[in-house]
Design a protein around this motif. Sequence first.
Motif, PDB file in Angstrom:
ATOM      1  N   TYR A   1       0.900  -1.361  -0.168  1.00  0.00           N
ATOM      2  CA  TYR A   1      -0.024  -0.092  -0.185  1.00  0.00           C
ATOM      3  C   TYR A   1       0.771   1.345   0.056  1.00  0.00           C
ATOM      4  O   TYR A   1       0.169   2.426   0.160  1.00  0.00           O
ATOM      5  CB  TYR A   1      -1.053  -0.025   1.078  1.00  0.00           C
ATOM      6  CG  TYR A   1      -1.756  -1.183   1.247  1.00  0.00           C
ATOM      7  CD1 TYR A   1      -2.705  -1.600   0.382  1.00  0.00           C
ATOM      8  CD2 TYR A   1      -1.493  -2.043   2.621  1.00  0.00           C
ATOM      9  CE1 TYR A   1      -3.517  -2.605   0.552  1.00  0.00           C
ATOM     10  CE2 TYR A   1      -2.289  -3.335   2.575  1.00  0.00           C
ATOM     11  CZ  TYR A   1      -3.270  -3.538   1.617  1.00  0.00           C
ATOM     12  OH  TYR A   1      -4.073  -4.537   1.712  1.00  0.00           O
TER      13      TYR A   1
ATOM     14  N   SER B   1     -15.591  -1.637   4.605  1.00  0.00           N
ATOM     15  CA  SER B   1     -15.010  -0.508   5.040  1.00  0.00           C
ATOM     16  C   SER B   1     -15.137   0.543   4.220  1.00  0.00           C
ATOM     17  O   SER B   1     -15.146   1.860   4.617  1.00  0.00           O
ATOM     18  CB  SER B   1     -13.371  -0.850   5.395  1.00  0.00           C
ATOM     19  OG  SER B   1     -12.842  -1.098   4.196  1.00  0.00           O
ATOM     20  N   VAL B   2     -15.164   0.572   3.090  1.00  0.00           N
ATOM     21  CA  VAL B   2     -15.175   1.560   1.926  1.00  0.00           C
ATOM     22  C   VAL B   2     -16.859   2.265   2.096  1.00  0.00           C
ATOM     23  O   VAL B   2     -17.081   3.348   2.183  1.00  0.00           O
ATOM     24  CB  VAL B   2     -14.918   1.123   0.596  1.00  0.00           C
ATOM     25  CG1 VAL B   2     -15.253   2.135  -0.560  1.00  0.00           C
ATOM     26  CG2 VAL B   2     -13.455   0.888   0.275  1.00  0.00           C
TER      27      VAL B   2
ATOM     28  N   ASN C   1     -17.025   4.475   4.730  1.00  0.00           N
ATOM     29  CA  ASN C   1     -16.170   5.860   4.558  1.00  0.00           C
ATOM     30  C   ASN C   1     -15.002   5.713   5.376  1.00  0.00           C
ATOM     31  O   ASN C   1     -14.640   6.746   5.868  1.00  0.00           O
ATOM     32  CB  ASN C   1     -17.015   7.030   4.576  1.00  0.00           C
ATOM     33  CG  ASN C   1     -16.340   8.153   4.044  1.00  0.00           C
ATOM     34  OD1 ASN C   1     -15.663   8.051   3.341  1.00  0.00           O
ATOM     35  ND2 ASN C   1     -16.544   9.397   4.589  1.00  0.00           N
ATOM     36  N   MET C   2     -14.232   4.486   5.559  1.00  0.00           N
ATOM     37  CA  MET C   2     -13.372   4.251   6.541  1.00  0.00           C
ATOM     38  C   MET C   2     -12.078   4.433   5.915  1.00  0.00           C
ATOM     39  O   MET C   2     -11.861   3.985   4.797  1.00  0.00           O
ATOM     40  CB  MET C   2     -13.657   2.774   7.208  1.00  0.00           C
ATOM     41  CG  MET C   2     -12.363   2.785   8.327  1.00  0.00           C
ATOM     42  SD  MET C   2     -12.734   1.157   9.262  1.00  0.00           S
ATOM     43  CE  MET C   2     -14.196   1.503   9.918  1.00  0.00           C
ATOM     44  N   PRO C   3     -11.190   5.289   6.252  1.00  0.00           N
ATOM     45  CA  PRO C   3      -9.786   5.477   5.683  1.00  0.00           C
ATOM     46  C   PRO C   3      -9.246   4.253   5.663  1.00  0.00           C
ATOM     47  O   PRO C   3      -9.068   3.368   6.632  1.00  0.00           O
ATOM     48  CB  PRO C   3      -9.146   6.518   6.573  1.00  0.00           C
ATOM     49  CG  PRO C   3     -10.144   7.462   7.357  1.00  0.00           C
ATOM     50  CD  PRO C   3     -11.279   6.142   7.521  1.00  0.00           C
ATOM     51  N   ARG C   4      -8.135   3.949   4.695  1.00  0.00           N
ATOM     52  CA  ARG C   4      -7.401   2.671   4.651  1.00  0.00           C
ATOM     53  C   ARG C   4      -6.827   2.171   5.670  1.00  0.00           C
ATOM     54  O   ARG C   4      -6.719   1.184   6.159  1.00  0.00           O
ATOM     55  CB  ARG C   4      -6.509   2.779   3.310  1.00  0.00           C
ATOM     56  CG  ARG C   4      -5.631   1.510   3.119  1.00  0.00           C
ATOM     57  CD  ARG C   4      -4.592   1.604   2.021  1.00  0.00           C
ATOM     58  NE  ARG C   4      -5.511   1.535   0.624  1.00  0.00           N
ATOM     59  CZ  ARG C   4      -5.022   1.578  -0.705  1.00  0.00           C
ATOM     60  NH1 ARG C   4      -3.689   1.918  -0.595  1.00  0.00           N
ATOM     61  NH2 ARG C   4      -5.945   1.293  -1.485  1.00  0.00           N
ATOM     62  N   LYS C   5      -5.866   3.216   6.354  1.00  0.00           N
ATOM     63  CA  LYS C   5      -5.214   3.209   7.410  1.00  0.00           C
ATOM     64  C   LYS C   5      -5.885   2.379   8.701  1.00  0.00           C
ATOM     65  O   LYS C   5      -5.683   1.366   9.239  1.00  0.00           O
ATOM     66  CB  LYS C   5      -4.449   4.200   7.877  1.00  0.00           C
ATOM     67  CG  LYS C   5      -3.220   4.857   6.931  1.00  0.00           C
ATOM     68  CD  LYS C   5      -2.832   5.988   7.609  1.00  0.00           C
ATOM     69  CE  LYS C   5      -1.414   6.338   6.811  1.00  0.00           C
ATOM     70  NZ  LYS C   5      -0.746   7.537   7.208  1.00  0.00           N
ATOM     71  N   LEU C   6      -7.013   3.042   8.932  1.00  0.00           N
ATOM     72  CA  LEU C   6      -8.009   2.674   9.891  1.00  0.00           C
ATOM     73  C   LEU C   6      -8.579   1.360   9.615  1.00  0.00           C
ATOM     74  O   LEU C   6      -8.560   0.553  10.575  1.00  0.00           O
ATOM     75  CB  LEU C   6      -9.303   3.642  10.026  1.00  0.00           C
ATOM     76  CG  LEU C   6     -10.030   3.621  11.361  1.00  0.00           C
ATOM     77  CD1 LEU C   6      -9.401   3.433  12.739  1.00  0.00           C
ATOM     78  CD2 LEU C   6     -11.339   4.408  11.291  1.00  0.00           C
TER      79      LEU C   6
END
Length: 240
Positions: free
Chosen positions: A64, A140-141, A144-149
Amino acid sequence: MQLRPLAICAIVFFTAGLAVASFANFREFIPGLLQGAWITVQITIGGCIVAVVAALLAAIARMYGPAPLRWLAVSYIELFRGTSALVQLFWLFFVLPHFGIVLEPMSVAIAALGLNVGAYGAEVVRGAITAVPRGQWEASVALNMPRKLALRRIILPQAFAAMIPPWGNLFIELLKATALVSLITISDLAFKAQQMNQTTFRTVEIFSIVLVMYLAISILITVGMRALETVAARGMARGR
């Protein structure tokens, strides 16, 4: 194999080693062997910590990270997987001083073995992450969750359970590789055994005891990883 039989085996093997030493009139050498075993355990624990951290960082950077980090991660993985652990140990201990970098033997041992095993572990981490169902990412998308989270809260906890069995094998490989550190002046278990063998010429007794000690330590690692696997499985079950 369950945890209780493994723990019993570890105790039996270690006790058998002490018994052999006692019957062979080797009581005076047991403190030295135990001191060497403690050095071996310290290197193993330190190397395992370095390996896990290096593997996680390399795998995540490769999957990533931006292009420079991906290239760096791939270079690290291929370099340490494609060269001998002994050469890496010698390079850090004998070559780095030519560039003004002098490290203590213990630091070199922990770094070299940890980075070597971490390169293999990076592929374990990558495989475990890719094995997480795609629907978890999609969920997770949708939130609306950020990739890191998402990695920290959803993906890595699920991948962690799949990493544990292969990591157990890698930790045992690291333990066995600690025998190389005697070549950079560290008095580990293998060094103590060789030193005693040169002065007493009791090869069978000494290396039989050392064999049992290494086996007992490896079984303890297996017991710990099995316990961790059980805890992770229960956590996954509660998550469902």
